[in-house]
Design an enzyme around this catalytic site. Structure first.
Site, PDB file in Angstrom:
ATOM      1  N   LYS A   1       0.782  -1.172  -0.082  1.00 12.70           N
ATOM      2  CA  LYS A   1      -0.004   0.135  -0.046  1.00 12.70           C
ATOM      3  C   LYS A   1       0.877   1.136  -0.025  1.00 12.70           C
ATOM      4  O   LYS A   1       1.647   1.539   0.843  1.00 12.70           O
ATOM      5  CB  LYS A   1      -0.855  -0.146   1.154  1.00 12.70           C
ATOM      6  CG  LYS A   1      -1.801   1.146   1.022  1.00 12.70           C
ATOM      7  CD  LYS A   1      -2.617   1.448   2.224  1.00 12.70           C
ATOM      8  CE  LYS A   1      -1.769   2.572   3.280  1.00 12.70           C
ATOM      9  NZ  LYS A   1      -1.944   3.824   2.576  1.00 12.70           N
TER      10      LYS A   1
ATOM     11  N   GLU B   1      10.234   0.697  10.467  1.00 11.90           N
ATOM     12  CA  GLU B   1      11.235   1.823  10.547  1.00 11.90           C
ATOM     13  C   GLU B   1      10.577   3.070  10.643  1.00 11.90           C
ATOM     14  O   GLU B   1       9.466   3.364   9.754  1.00 11.90           O
ATOM     15  CB  GLU B   1      12.055   1.708   9.074  1.00 11.90           C
ATOM     16  CG  GLU B   1      13.260   2.796   9.099  1.00 11.90           C
ATOM     17  CD  GLU B   1      12.870   4.020   8.461  1.00 11.90           C
ATOM     18  OE1 GLU B   1      12.935   5.062   9.412  1.00 11.90           O
ATOM     19  OE2 GLU B   1      12.903   4.066   7.279  1.00 11.90           O
TER      20      GLU B   1
ATOM     21  N   CYS C   1      13.688  10.547   7.754  1.00 12.64           N
ATOM     22  CA  CYS C   1      13.571  10.038   9.281  1.00 12.64           C
ATOM     23  C   CYS C   1      14.871  10.035   9.820  1.00 12.64           C
ATOM     24  O   CYS C   1      14.975  10.086  11.151  1.00 12.64           O
ATOM     25  CB  CYS C   1      12.884   8.669   8.941  1.00 12.64           C
ATOM     26  SG  CYS C   1      13.932   7.406   7.915  1.00 12.64           S
TER      27      CYS C   1
ATOM     28  N   GLU D   1      10.009  15.281  16.705  1.00 14.07           N
ATOM     29  CA  GLU D   1      10.599  15.033  15.306  1.00 14.07           C
ATOM     30  C   GLU D   1       9.526  16.002  14.452  1.00 14.07           C
ATOM     31  O   GLU D   1       8.279  16.108  14.572  1.00 14.07           O
ATOM     32  CB  GLU D   1      10.102  13.875  14.841  1.00 14.07           C
ATOM     33  CG  GLU D   1      10.409  13.523  13.333  1.00 14.07           C
ATOM     34  CD  GLU D   1      10.421  12.263  12.819  1.00 14.07           C
ATOM     35  OE1 GLU D   1      11.332  11.627  12.049  1.00 14.07           O
ATOM     36  OE2 GLU D   1       9.348  11.293  13.315  1.00 14.07           O
TER      37      GLU D   1
END
Length: 502
Positions: free
Chosen positions: A191, A266, A300, A403
């Site tokens: 997806k 991850e 990331c 973040e």
């Protein structure tokens, strides 16, 4: 079918046929209820195209196709060498269609075209070829336990793999997951992120052209809460791999527990970059900029916390500010002069601006940027943010701990190596890290003690598909890339043979 594709002309003039359906069993189909989602061009906020969005019922159909393919001799019994050659053919097709794939990626995502072509698409080609070469080198071993028993192991595929990819590197992250999964002989239901649905659909046609049997790779678009959740909870899926936020990763872990799926995650990061007073300052400035400002800061592993030894703090800030203002040219991602394009969506754009507001309210010192960029396009539209640098940041501040996922970096200072390590490790994340020093003993000492899955010494974010990638703490579970990336897509079966006749 004509109603499952559309002819498009991208802003750079490239014309191509954009698939709009769900790719199931090597065929294009509509969603079961006809629902769609729309891709928005982040450069000017215009609609690019609408594509079909999968329902839970569509996920069922894709999983059934993947299970059938997994057990079909056309895939199950193919020689590993032939399987690898198929992957290498796909790599060659990616190279042949590189400019179109890069065009779609830039149009749909907003990343600079030179990065899409020379970085992302080139990496897709390399990853597929790398794992294609591994396909016939995945094997078990014999284990000598004495003459009474012959023991050996077999490495087998996990089965049907659900793979959920993010919007920051749509093609790149697809390749990271497709490569090891296919090399090990699995089948896939993938997806794409709803924000960037287009490039993966173009890739699907290349997968079919490369000769993969029906059902081996199925590609869906859809909303995370519907299609993503259906994949994570599906009893017919044996493994789920996900790249995205830590919060969503935790939800997927819970959902995948329904049948104890094998998982690879991850997730997020707030990676530190340490600069000691003996560092090559020119080198540190260059890589500190690349480490946070490339890909619009939407990485990331971005080294978004720069920790500088007090004695060189002021000189670093001055040089880093100059580097950002000179190198981070914000503008049309198709323009050769642009270093930074728009944020991927309005939501992400607003998120970054929200953290800028927070930084000002927390009392951090704004060094550069700190506002939207409204002159990137003639229309003044687009989700552009000026690259933003805050100094005087304390570890207690929200902008230090959370973040942001944008062109946004904080600078703090330390006195000693012990303090630098304490500050670097004071986070729930543990994905990337970087250290700049000419003292090689110190560099290796810090590499051992820093709590991160990856450490760059005198560079930042120069990852390589031949080297394992992944994090510790709340930055993920498992590894992608390199030989280590195969482990999550294979399982070991032990065989014991009684040789005594008794």
């Amino acid at each position: 079918m004509s109603d499952l594709s559309i002819e498009l002309t991208a802003p750079n003039g490239r014309k191509y046929t954009q698939p709009t359906g769900l790719f199931i069993n090597n065929e294009w189909v509509k969603s079961s209820n006809g629902q769609k989602l729309t891709s928005i061009n982040p450069t000017d906020e215009s609609e690019i195209a609408s594509v079909y969005a999968a329902t839970a019922e569509d996920v069922d159909t894709a999983v059934a196709a993947a299970r059938k393919a997994f057990n079909d001799p056309s895939w199950r019994d193919i020689s590993p060498t032939d399987r690898g050659n198929m992957m290498i053919r796909l790599s060659d097709l990616v190279a042949k269609h590189a400019e179109t794939l890069a065009t779609i990626e830039t149009w749909d995502n907003g990343k600079v075209y030179a990065d899409s072509l020379g970085g992302d698409v080139a990496e897709v080609q390399g990853v597929l070829k790398y794992y294609g070469g591994y396909a016939d080198k995945i094997h078990g071993q014999t284990i000598d336990v004495g003459p009474s028993k012959f023991a050996y192991t077999i490495k087998e595929p996990v089965g049907v793999c659900g793979q959920i990819i993010p919007w920051n590197y749509p093609l790149g992250m697809a390749a990271w997951k497709l490569g090891p999964a296919l090399a090990c002989g699995n089948t896939i239901v993938m997806k794409a992120a709803e924000q960037t649905p287009l490039s993966i659909l173009y890739l699907a046609n290349l997968i079919k052209e490369a000769g993969f049997p029906p059902g081996v790779v199925n590609i869906l678009n859809g909303h995370g809460r519907e299609a993503g959740a259906a994949i994570a909870t599906h009893l017919g899926i044996d493994k789920v791999a996900f790249t995205g936020s830590t919060g969503t990763g935790k939800e997927i872990m819970k959902m995948a527990a329904v049948n104890m799926k094998n998982i690879t995650l991850e997730t997020g990061g707030k990676s530190p970059l340490l600069i000691f007073d003996d560092a090559d300052m020119k080198q540190a400035v260059k890589w500190a900029h690349i480490g946070i400002m490339s890909n619009q800061g939407q990485i990331c592993t971005a080294t978004s916390r720069i920790l500088v030894q007090e004695s060189v703090l002021e000189s670093f800030i001055e040089a880093f500010k100059k580097q950002v203002q000179e190198m981070s040219v914000v503008g049309d991602p198709f323009a050769e002069t642009s270093f930074q394009g728009p944020q991927v969506t309005k939501a992400q754009y607003e998120r970054v601006l929200g953290y800028i507001k927070t930084g000002k309210e927390e009392g951090a010192t704004l060094i550069s940027g700190g506002e939207a960029h409204t002159k990137a396009t003639p229309s003044s539209k687009g989700f552009f943010v000026m690259p933003t640098v805050f100094a005087g940041v304390k570890p207690s501040m929200k902008i230090y701990r959370e973040e942001v996922f944008g062109p946004f970096v904080v600078i703090a200072s330390f006195k000693t190596e012990a303090e630098a390590l304490e500050m670097a490790n004071d986070t729930t994340y543990g994905l990337g890290s970087a250290v700049f020093t000419k003292d090689i003993t110190r560099a290796h000492r810090i590499a051992k003690r820093i709590e991160a899955g990856m450490v760059w010494i005198n560079s930042s974010n120069d990852s390589d598909y031949r080297i394992p990638f992944g994090g510790v703490k709340q930055s993920g579970i498992g590894r992608e890339l390199g030989e280590a990336g195969l482990a999550g897509y294979s399982q070991i079966k032990a065989v014991h043979v009684n040789m005594t006749g008794e």
